[in-house]
Design an enzyme around this catalytic site. Structure first.
Site: not given
Length: 299
Positions: A251, A126, A280
């Site tokens: 990931d 994000w 990730h």
């Protein structure tokens, strides 16, 4: 009407391994009056480069502890905020308070408040979904990019990996954040995993953790699509700065395929640094990434 929020007690952040930096707070950002935002601000204020390090879900600025020393060693200034709902920042109680605009506007107002310039945007997850949308709104402030395991959602699916992650998060209203990080980061110590749990005394503090997957603009009409489209256009056609990409290849959500697609959207982005065993949360392999990025930049 003020947003009701919780504040994690300071004693939960005592003696975190690898995180010695002093806290900074601002509680009067325009539109967010009364909510206290935490950020790190290290290095000289007149440094030639400011590294704006943006975390994602479910992490906080602790995720950058392996990269920050490298940026400081190079003479940079480092600003690493905790988004509302994460880290040492206040955590709105109502899950509905967390929206794309809520988070993006927080970052825009913080950059303006601190008057950050010559920014190297350092982003993942994000941190990238939000961070990559900032330069189109203030291009004169950004000069370099370090991008890791993220994307620019524009109303289309991010693939089955993200769909599975979103579905799993819905079943985890009290997600065990430290355990999640440790599963994908085998070298993480128990104390480091506990540091990722520190912001959340109980499930009532985890509204941001729960909400973020629901906010990714993967369907037509969702908030953030217009900003994503503007970001895609900016990075493909108007970006004139320097870029560096690192990919955590293990990931399952935003690994090699999505990042290769993102690279094609970033003008003059060089061949990425691929880290085979990184998942990730690739900043946990951050020191060599930071050193490689700085070595690749000119000037």
């Amino acid at each position: 009407m003020p947003i009701q929020a919780l504040r994690t007690p300071d004693d939960r952040f005592a003696d975190l391994p690898g995180y010695p930096w002093a806290p900074h707070h601002v509680a009067d950002l325009p539109g967010f009056e009364g909510l206290r935002l935490h950020y790190l601000d290290e290095g000289p204020r007149d440094a030639p480069h400011t590294f704006l390090c943006l975390h994602g879900q479910p992490t906080w600025s602790y995720l950058y502890r392996r990269m920050i020393p490298v940026f400081l060693e190079a003479g940079g200034r480092v600003v690493a905020p905790d988004l509302f709902g994460f880290g040492k920042s206040d955590k709105p109680v109502d899950d509905a308070a967390y929206t794309y605009a809520f988070h993006r506007n927080t970052l825009l107002r913080l950059v303006e408040r601190l008057d950050l310039r010559n920014i190297t945007l350092v982003c993942q997850d994000w941190g990238g979904i939000l961070g990559l949308s900032l330069p189109p709104a203030m291009p004169e402030r950004f000069s370099r990019l370090i991008v890791m395991n993220t994307g620019i959602p524009v109303g289309r699916s991010l693939g089955p990996g993200f769909d599975a992650w979103k579905a799993w998060v819905r079943t985890q209203p009290d997600m065990k954040v430290g355990a999640l990080l440790k599963r994908g980061t085998k070298h993480l110590t128990d104390a480091e995993a506990a540091a990722y749990d520190a912001p959340y005394p109980d499930a009532s503090f985890k509204g941001g953790v729960r909400r973020f997957p629901e906010l990714v603009a993967i369907e037509p009409g969702m908030e953030g699509i217009a900003e994503g489209e503007a970001a895609a256009d900016f990075w493909a056609n108007r970006w004139t700065g320097q870029s560096f990409m690192a990919i955590g290849m293990a990931d399952p959500v935003l690994g090699d395929g999505p990042m290769t697609a993102l690279r094609s959207q970033i003008r003059n982005c060089p061949e990425p640094m691929r880290i085979a065993d990184a998942g990730h949360f690739v900043q946990e392999w951050g020191e060599p990434i930071a050193r490689a990025a700085l070595a690749s930049f000119k000037g």
